[in-house]
Write a protein that holds these residues in place. Structure first.
Motif, PDB file in Angstrom:
ATOM      1  N   GLY A  50       8.934  -6.019  -3.451  1.00 41.17           N
ATOM      2  CA  GLY A  50       7.512  -6.710  -3.029  1.00 41.17           C
ATOM      3  C   GLY A  50       7.379  -7.681  -1.918  1.00 41.17           C
ATOM      4  N   ALA A  51       8.288  -7.900  -1.143  1.00 46.44           N
ATOM      5  CA  ALA A  51       8.054  -8.613  -0.048  1.00 46.44           C
ATOM      6  C   ALA A  51       7.336  -8.120   1.056  1.00 46.44           C
ATOM      7  N   CYS A  52       6.945  -6.851   1.189  1.00 45.78           N
ATOM      8  CA  CYS A  52       6.099  -6.499   1.971  1.00 45.78           C
ATOM      9  C   CYS A  52       4.493  -6.940   1.436  1.00 45.78           C
ATOM     10  N   ALA A  53       4.302  -6.417   0.345  1.00 46.63           N
ATOM     11  CA  ALA A  53       3.185  -6.826  -0.439  1.00 46.63           C
ATOM     12  C   ALA A  53       2.667  -8.321  -0.367  1.00 46.63           C
ATOM     13  N   ASP A  54       3.521  -9.049  -0.215  1.00 51.59           N
ATOM     14  CA  ASP A  54       3.339 -10.547  -0.115  1.00 51.59           C
ATOM     15  C   ASP A  54       3.209 -10.825   1.422  1.00 51.59           C
ATOM     16  N   ALA A  55       3.783 -10.223   2.314  1.00 49.46           N
ATOM     17  CA  ALA A  55       3.487 -10.647   3.648  1.00 49.46           C
ATOM     18  C   ALA A  55       2.266  -9.718   4.116  1.00 49.46           C
ATOM     19  N   CYS A  56       1.598  -8.824   3.466  1.00 48.15           N
ATOM     20  CA  CYS A  56       0.821  -7.916   4.061  1.00 48.15           C
ATOM     21  C   CYS A  56      -0.530  -8.865   4.143  1.00 48.15           C
ATOM     22  N   PRO A  57      -1.201  -9.131   5.513  1.00 53.85           N
ATOM     23  CA  PRO A  57      -2.123  -9.848   5.810  1.00 53.85           C
ATOM     24  C   PRO A  57      -3.761  -9.198   5.375  1.00 53.85           C
ATOM     25  N   VAL A  58      -3.726  -7.844   4.995  1.00 53.06           N
ATOM     26  CA  VAL A  58      -4.782  -7.348   4.985  1.00 53.06           C
ATOM     27  C   VAL A  58      -4.876  -6.660   3.329  1.00 53.06           C
ATOM     28  N   ASP A  59      -3.811  -6.914   2.371  1.00 53.67           N
ATOM     29  CA  ASP A  59      -3.730  -6.459   0.993  1.00 53.67           C
ATOM     30  C   ASP A  59      -3.755  -4.908   0.842  1.00 53.67           C
ATOM     31  N   ALA A  60      -2.935  -4.318   1.732  1.00 52.16           N
ATOM     32  CA  ALA A  60      -3.002  -2.937   1.957  1.00 52.16           C
ATOM     33  C   ALA A  60      -1.771  -2.348   1.002  1.00 52.16           C
ATOM     34  N   ILE A  61      -0.820  -3.074   0.450  1.00 50.88           N
ATOM     35  CA  ILE A  61       0.289  -2.759  -0.177  1.00 50.88           C
ATOM     36  C   ILE A  61       0.292  -3.007  -1.587  1.00 50.88           C
ATOM     37  N   PHE A  62       0.682  -1.926  -2.471  1.00 50.06           N
ATOM     38  CA  PHE A  62       0.586  -2.014  -4.142  1.00 50.06           C
ATOM     39  C   PHE A  62       1.653  -1.040  -4.632  1.00 50.06           C
ATOM     40  N   PRO A  63       2.247  -1.429  -5.779  1.00 46.77           N
ATOM     41  CA  PRO A  63       3.236  -0.464  -6.410  1.00 46.77           C
ATOM     42  C   PRO A  63       2.336   0.784  -6.678  1.00 46.77           C
ATOM     43  N   ALA A  64       3.140   1.751  -6.234  1.00 49.34           N
ATOM     44  CA  ALA A  64       2.365   3.209  -6.397  1.00 49.34           C
ATOM     45  C   ALA A  64       2.039   3.649  -7.390  1.00 49.34           C
ATOM     46  N   GLY A  65       2.675   3.158  -8.611  1.00 52.91           N
ATOM     47  CA  GLY A  65       2.376   3.576 -10.092  1.00 52.91           C
ATOM     48  C   GLY A  65       1.025   2.866 -10.489  1.00 52.91           C
ATOM     49  N   ASP A  66       0.575   1.778  -9.796  1.00 53.23           N
ATOM     50  CA  ASP A  66      -0.734   1.025 -10.127  1.00 53.23           C
ATOM     51  C   ASP A  66      -1.897   1.474  -9.365  1.00 53.23           C
ATOM     52  N   LEU A  67      -1.860   2.480  -8.535  1.00 52.08           N
ATOM     53  CA  LEU A  67      -2.809   3.054  -7.694  1.00 52.08           C
ATOM     54  C   LEU A  67      -3.829   3.861  -8.601  1.00 52.08           C
ATOM     55  N   THR A  68      -4.910   3.552  -8.376  1.00 50.53           N
ATOM     56  CA  THR A  68      -5.914   4.458  -9.222  1.00 50.53           C
ATOM     57  C   THR A  68      -6.962   4.804  -8.345  1.00 50.53           C
ATOM     58  N   GLY A  69      -7.831   5.915  -8.886  1.00 52.00           N
ATOM     59  CA  GLY A  69      -9.028   6.287  -8.356  1.00 52.00           C
ATOM     60  C   GLY A  69      -8.602   6.999  -6.808  1.00 52.00           C
ATOM     61  N   PRO A  70      -9.414   6.735  -5.765  1.00 59.02           N
ATOM     62  CA  PRO A  70      -9.296   7.103  -4.434  1.00 59.02           C
ATOM     63  C   PRO A  70      -8.125   6.752  -3.921  1.00 59.02           C
ATOM     64  N   LEU A  71      -7.419   5.793  -4.322  1.00 57.57           N
ATOM     65  CA  LEU A  71      -6.258   5.110  -3.777  1.00 57.57           C
ATOM     66  C   LEU A  71      -4.931   6.028  -4.224  1.00 57.57           C
ATOM     67  N   ARG A  72      -5.198   6.532  -5.160  1.00 55.18           N
ATOM     68  CA  ARG A  72      -3.845   7.297  -5.723  1.00 55.18           C
ATOM     69  C   ARG A  72      -3.146   8.457  -4.872  1.00 55.18           C
ATOM     70  N   VAL A  73      -3.945   8.783  -3.706  1.00 51.88           N
ATOM     71  CA  VAL A  73      -3.692   9.857  -2.940  1.00 51.88           C
ATOM     72  C   VAL A  73      -2.472   9.254  -1.869  1.00 51.88           C
ATOM     73  N   TYR A  74      -2.461   7.791  -1.868  1.00 55.91           N
ATOM     74  CA  TYR A  74      -1.553   7.171  -0.980  1.00 55.91           C
ATOM     75  C   TYR A  74      -0.196   7.215  -1.249  1.00 55.91           C
ATOM     76  N   GLU A  75      -0.024   7.295  -2.703  1.00 52.24           N
ATOM     77  CA  GLU A  75       1.469   7.461  -3.219  1.00 52.24           C
ATOM     78  C   GLU A  75       1.890   8.638  -2.467  1.00 52.24           C
ATOM     79  N   GLU A  76       1.393  10.049  -2.548  1.00 56.73           N
ATOM     80  CA  GLU A  76       1.746  11.013  -1.910  1.00 56.73           C
ATOM     81  C   GLU A  76       1.420  11.261  -0.159  1.00 56.73           C
ATOM     82  N   LEU A  77       0.814  10.445   0.328  1.00 51.74           N
ATOM     83  CA  LEU A  77       0.758  10.175   1.642  1.00 51.74           C
ATOM     84  C   LEU A  77       1.929   9.619   2.214  1.00 51.74           C
ATOM     85  N   ASN A  78       2.284   8.407   1.701  1.00 53.96           N
ATOM     86  CA  ASN A  78       3.421   7.660   2.053  1.00 53.96           C
ATOM     87  C   ASN A  78       4.720   8.633   1.858  1.00 53.96           C
ATOM     88  N   ALA A  79       4.960   9.436   0.960  1.00 58.74           N
ATOM     89  CA  ALA A  79       6.024  10.270   0.626  1.00 58.74           C
ATOM     90  C   ALA A  79       6.189  11.420   1.676  1.00 58.74           C
TER      91      ALA A  79
END
Length: 486
Positions: A50-79
């Motif tokens: 979680g170091a990246c999430a703490d440092a992110c200046p724009v709140d763009a980083i989350f645990p992949a399993g917590d993504l919901t709605g339109p953000l769920r696709v980003y788990e796949e995009l990162n992989a």
């Protein structure tokens, strides 16, 4: 549970510098940096710290399993970014861990290096990254100047109000406003005369002028540059609250960059959803009474080469009000074949729009590719757009969002072709002690994070010149200049 980077990624690589296992790419020293729409986390390498999430200046980083709605696709995009690649094998070492060796320093300053007085003009990302570098890595005294009454530049006045996470990077920059070695001067117009009163000056004034389309009728009433519309909904002091008339049912936006999509999204959004954002109150009031039902986004080329980024398109498509006009058979073919960015439109509704009919009920956005504007038609104001494929699209308003260019800075050289100040690594040609950073330096390309490396290069050039004795001798103190501007 691995983390994932999402839509609002600013790509300034703050997250890269804190990752202990080198799972975020591309890094600033990799070829892809600045060329991808965002940064990506490798789910196979991430250790969930979680170091990246703490440092992110724009709140763009989350645990992949917590993504919901339109953000769920980003788990796949990162992989997806890491599919078939061994990124760790492509780089020599993680940014935080390396074999013990003699330390290296990107900059070498003499132990008796005297504090510099540096003026930075512009409080947007480029200017603030330069300020951050100067304050954190040197003993310079900085005078930060902006002609506007509020600081923020592009962050305050250019980011769409429904992107609050992106605007949060402004908080990171604002922490330097009360630094003991910084003087903030707002509402002050400044030019090359600053060079006479400081050891060096960095101009980071951006690029806010619209590129000309060069088509008949471009300047008819009802044809607006994108900067006017963006400034209108963000409350820019140079734009009148009534600058944008929304009495037309159909609006044409020329261009497919992120700004074009921002404008299309805001003009078709539910005003009540915008009420909780930072949108200008006067703009919100006008949107509530707007008659706009359809925004047509015109693209000169096909969907495979559209200028928008994938996160911006995903945000638009998630609203369910997006349609692709299939007037040209090349459009459907590109989408079905998955050519370039056209693959991103798979699943988006398609139809061949009948432009002789009024817009349907509700609000929607139509993407029309292979269809550049050839003429804006109307007697006293815009009434229709004639396209390069011979179609006349009735429209009461046109927004020109086909790119930006810099404006000349009085007293500095200017390249009319590129809309930039001629420079070498930020050094202004023929003006010792004067530097540029950001879009006025390199042209209007790259997002917020691209300005970090750009500003670092400029500050590096400034310090090299200071050490080498190439800075001119000041003729007057900064205090006298500031008193004269008060």
């Amino acid at each position: 549970m691995a983390f994932a980077i999402t839509q609002t990624c600013c790509a300034d690589a703050t997250c890269v510098s804190v990752c202990p296992v080198n799972c975020i790419h591309p890094t600033p020293d990799e070829p892809d940096f600045g060329r991808t729409d965002m940064l990506y986390i490798d789910p196979a390498t991430c250790i969930d710290c979680g170091a990246c999430a703490d440092a992110c200046p724009v709140d763009a980083i989350f645990p992949a399993g917590d993504l919901t709605g339109p953000l769920r696709v980003y788990e796949e995009l990162n992989a997806e970014y890491y599919a078939g690649r061994d990124v760790l094998a492509e780089v020599s070492a993680a940014p935080n861990f390396h074999r013990w060796a003699p330390p290296t320093f990107a900059r070498v300053l003499p132990s008796d290096f005297a504090p510099l007085d540096v003026a930075v003009v512009g409080t947007g990302p480029a200017g603030m990254y330069a300020v951050e570098d100067l304050l954190l890595h040197t003993n310079a005294r900085v005078t930060l100047v902006d002609r506007l009454p509020l600081a923020g530049g592009l962050i305050r006045y250019g980011v769409a109000p429904d992107h609050p996470s992106t605007k949060k990077i402004g908080e990171t920059f604002a922490r330097f406003h009360d630094h003991p070695r910084l003087r903030l001067r707002l509402g002050v117009s400044a030019g090359p005369e600053l060079a006479d009163r400081h050891d060096a000056v960095i101009f980071a004034v951006g690029a806010t002028e619209a590129r000309s389309l060069g088509v008949p009728g471009e300047n008819l009433p009802g044809s607006l540059p994108a900067a006017t519309v963006v400034g209108w909904y963000n409350g820019h002091p140079d734009v009148e609250p009534d600058a944008v008339d929304l009495s037309a049912e159909r609006v044409v936006v020329v261009g497919t960059g992120n700004v074009a999509l921002d404008i299309a999204r805001i003009l078709t959004a539910d005003p009540e959803e915008l009420a909780a954002t930072s949108i200008a109150p006067e703009a919100l009031a006008r949107l509530r009474s707007a008659k706009v039902r359809e925004v047509v986004v015109l693209a000169r080329r096909g969907p495979e080469t559209a200028a928008y980024t994938r996160p911006e398109l995903l945000a638009l498509a998630a609203r369910g009000s997006l349609v692709v006009d299939t007037h040209d058979p090349r459009i459907a073919s590109a989408i079905e074949e998955g050519a370039g960015k056209a693959a991103w439109l798979q699943g988006v509704p398609r139809e061949e729009v009948d432009w002789s009919e009024p817009p349907p009920d509700g609000r929607r956005i139509v993407l029309r590719f292979h269809s550049a504007p050839a003429e804006f038609r109307g007697d006293t104001e815009v009434r229709a757009v004639l396209t390069s494929d011979g179609m006349e699209i009735p429209a009461g308003r046109v927004v020109r969002a086909a790119g930006f260019r810099g404006a000349a800075v009085p007293g500095l050289p200017f390249d009319e072709g590129t809309g930039t100040v001629p420079n070498e690594a930020g050094r202004v040609a023929g003006r010792p002690g004067v530097y540029v950073a950001g879009w006025i330096k390199r042209g209007p390309s790259g997002g917020i994070g691209a300005n970090k490396a750009c500003a670092r290069e400029t500050v590096g050039a400034l310090l090299e010149d200071a050490v080498a004795g190439r800075l001119p001798v000041r003729r007057r103190g900064v205090g006298a200049w500031l008193r004269g501007r008060a």
